[in-house]
Design a protein around this motif. Structure first.
Motif, PDB file in Angstrom:
ATOM      1  N   LEU A  99     -19.060  17.213  -3.029  1.00 37.25           N
ATOM      2  CA  LEU A  99     -17.612  17.003  -2.964  1.00 37.25           C
ATOM      3  C   LEU A  99     -17.296  15.570  -2.575  1.00 37.25           C
ATOM      4  CD1 LEU A  99     -17.987  20.177  -2.560  1.00 37.25           C
ATOM      5  CD2 LEU A  99     -15.867  20.072  -1.250  1.00 37.25           C
TER       6      LEU A  99
ATOM      7  N   THR B 194     -17.583  22.911  -7.357  1.00 34.68           N
ATOM      8  CA  THR B 194     -17.443  21.482  -7.625  1.00 34.68           C
ATOM      9  C   THR B 194     -18.595  20.971  -8.482  1.00 34.68           C
ATOM     10  OG1 THR B 194     -16.293  21.235  -5.517  1.00 34.68           O
ATOM     11  CG2 THR B 194     -17.111  19.230  -6.539  1.00 34.68           C
TER      12      THR B 194
ATOM     13  N   GLN C  47      -9.394  24.153  -8.068  1.00 37.60           N
ATOM     14  CA  GLN C  47     -10.002  23.032  -8.779  1.00 37.60           C
ATOM     15  C   GLN C  47     -10.011  23.257 -10.290  1.00 37.60           C
ATOM     16  OE1 GLN C  47     -13.614  20.090  -7.672  1.00 37.60           O
ATOM     17  NE2 GLN C  47     -14.185  22.235  -7.690  1.00 37.60           N
TER      18      GLN C  47
END
Length: 552
Positions: free
Chosen positions: A309, A362, A420
């Motif tokens: 991240l 991610t 996300q």
């Protein structure tokens, strides 16, 4: 009973019981306490002339209930608490240690709804948010405390006060409605929490904060720059970390719209790129020489995981990207992903499980940008199937910390996946219910007990589910309160500590201003300000790890 003692003296002066009661009186009191059920500590006294009919009763050691008191609902007290004659305590009420409640006071943790004008009020449903009162609080006679209020440690509620909103720690409040009239503990006065100034223009306060933070941003960064090693540290005098480099990049982007001035942007990007391990695609933690350690294989090396991240988004802000994919995810099959999800400690450490999912999501996002299609549908499918329809979240609440684990775990898991990837979360209204309930837990949300993680993990889910408009007034009110608190946590020239500064936590390393605390609180303030309708005054919008928009 001592000579001259009247049979009912203990009922109206229960503090006499411990020192003066004879064996027969003690035996009678013990029998009566057993008949009440619940958990009653050592040295307690409950008058038989009180009306005690709670759903749950927990009295800490040396606490007492005098004659004429009326108790219903759920009451949990710490040690040395007193409920004096004719006091009323109803609903879901939690008292800390050494809370003294004067005669004829009413603490009412419930309310009647009146939504339907054609139905008599007493026939309409009740609501309850709960009341939490901190440690060492003196409540005078004829005080009224209304549902949803949190009273901070070492505060005083003056006789006759009508308390309709939260009381800051160390404050003395009085009047109708109650306002701060002075400070019992002057050093406890945190900026932005004075009830007397609650009407201050929030938009102006937000704009003033942003102007001050921008003016001091270079000082905040310079304070944490280790010139000898050419690296940032989280706080002065601590070792450099990968995250500190990334937090510095995020802070400079938020407040200055550029990279930190200590090194050229291209040089900062090149270093983060060089730190990626080509075998795993991860960035290991720095060793004592400031070089990255080699990450372990598999999903995921613990010290390296969060860097997917932090380093990935820092590179985005610098206009760059990792040179390699996140190999450990690119090589993983759907079965491996499911196995990883299944072995996470959802029922004992939901935050840790959500942390793992955030990294996974991610990594899948970063690989997808390189044309590597991973089993994203497998992850969302598993999460949808395992979301609790009652809480909207994953995992199980724990007696020790209430809803903290599942709320914080929900933020991490949903941030890395649904948020996300631009997907709606399951059960958004239940998420709001759970978060609003959790935010009433004074252990984490009194101004002096707040930290950046816990407040962010409330702000982001409420922002993520805002489109539903569900309980919007309560969400806005909570965001406004937490925003005022957050603005007061800034330390000039140094930024934010991870934990809010307060005299009672002096010496706690988490309160020392640093890059992690500053980056996180700046993002928290944006989410809260947007929920409160005043975000334009900040002049910034997160673009890194805590960006509000989907990254895809």
């Amino acid at each position: 009973m001592t000579e001259g003692q009247q049979p009912r003296d203990y009922d109206y002066s229960p503090w006499l019981f411990t020192d003066r009661a004879d064996d027969a009186a003690r035996a009678r009191q013990h029998t009566y306490q057993r008949s009440l059920g619940g958990t009653i500590g050592a040295g307690c006294f409950v008058s038989e002339h009180a009306s005690v009919h709670p759903d749950e009763l927990r009295l800490g050691d040396r606490s007492y209930v005098a004659a004429g008191a009326y108790l219903t609902g759920t009451l949990r007290t710490g040690r040395d608490c007193s409920i004096n004659p004719y006091a009323v305590v109803r609903g879901d009420v939690t008292l800390g240690n050494a809370v003294r409640i004067g005669a004829h006071t009413s603490i009412l943790a419930f309310n009647h709804t009146m939504d339907d004008p054609d139905v008599e009020v007493f026939r309409q449903p009740l609501t309850s948010k709960g009341i939490t009162i901190g440690d060492d609080v003196w409540i005078g006679s004829h005080v009224v405390v209304l549902d949803g209020v949190t009273v901070g440690d070492r505060s005083v509620l003056a006789a006759g006060a009508i308390v309709t909103r939260d009381v800051p720690a160390g404050a003395v409040v009085g009047g109708n409605p109650a306002r701060v009239i002075r400070w019992r503990v002057p050093a406890s006065r945190p900026a932005g929490t004075d009830l007397a100034s609650a009407g201050t223009d929030l938009a102006s306060a937000v704009a003033g904060f942003a102007e001050r933070a921008r003016a001091q941003a270079d000082d905040v960064l310079a304070r944490c720059w280790d010139a000898g090693r050419g690296l940032f540290t989280d706080t002065p005098g601590t070792p450099p970390t990968v995250r500190a480099q990334c937090d510095a990049i995020e802070i400079a982007d938020l407040l200055l719209s550029r990279a930190p001035g200590q090194l050229p942007a291209a040089e900062q990007a090149d270093r983060l790129r060089r730190w990626q391990d080509p075998r795993t695609g991860l960035v290991g933690e720095l060793d004592e020489r400031g070089s990255p350690r080699t990450p372990g294989a598999g999903l995921f090396d613990e010290p390296a995981g969060y860097h997917v991240l932090s380093a990935g988004y820092a590179l985005d802000l610098l206009g760059s990207e990792f040179p390699e994919p996140i190999v450990v995810v690119a090589d993983a099959t759907a079965a491996t992903i499911v196995e990883g999800l299944e072995r996470q400690p959802w029922h004992t450490n939901a935050w840790g499980a959500g942390h793992w999912v955030d990294i996974l999501g991610t990594a899948l996002h970063r690989n997808a940008r390189r044309g590597i299609r991973g089993p994203r549908e497998t992850v969302t499918g598993w999460l949808l199937m395992h979301a609790d329809p009652h809480t909207g979240m994953w995992g199980t609440p724990a007696p020790a910390d209430g809803l903290l684990q599942i709320v914080n775990g929900f933020y991490r898991a949903s941030r890395g996946t649904f948020a996300q990837w631009g997907l709606p979360v399951p059960y958004p209204e239940r998420v709001v219910d759970t978060v609003l309930r959790h935010a009433r837990d004074a252990r984490f949300f009194r101004p002096e007990h707040q930290n950046a993680c816990n407040v962010l993990d409330v702000a982001h889910p409420l922002w993520l589910t805002r489109a539903a408009g569900y309980r919007a007034g309560e969400v806005t009110a909570l965001a406004t309160r937490l925003l005022r608190d957050a603005l007061g946590h800034w330390t000039d020239g140094a930024g934010f500590g991870f934990r809010a500064p307060h005299p009672s936590t002096r010496g706690d390393r988490a309160t020392v201003p640093g890059l992690q605390g500053t980056e996180m609180w700046l993002a928290v303030i944006w989410f809260l300000a947007d929920l409160a309708g005043v975000a334009p005054g900040l002049g910034y919008r997160p673009r890194g790890v805590h960006r509000p928009e989907p990254a895809t």
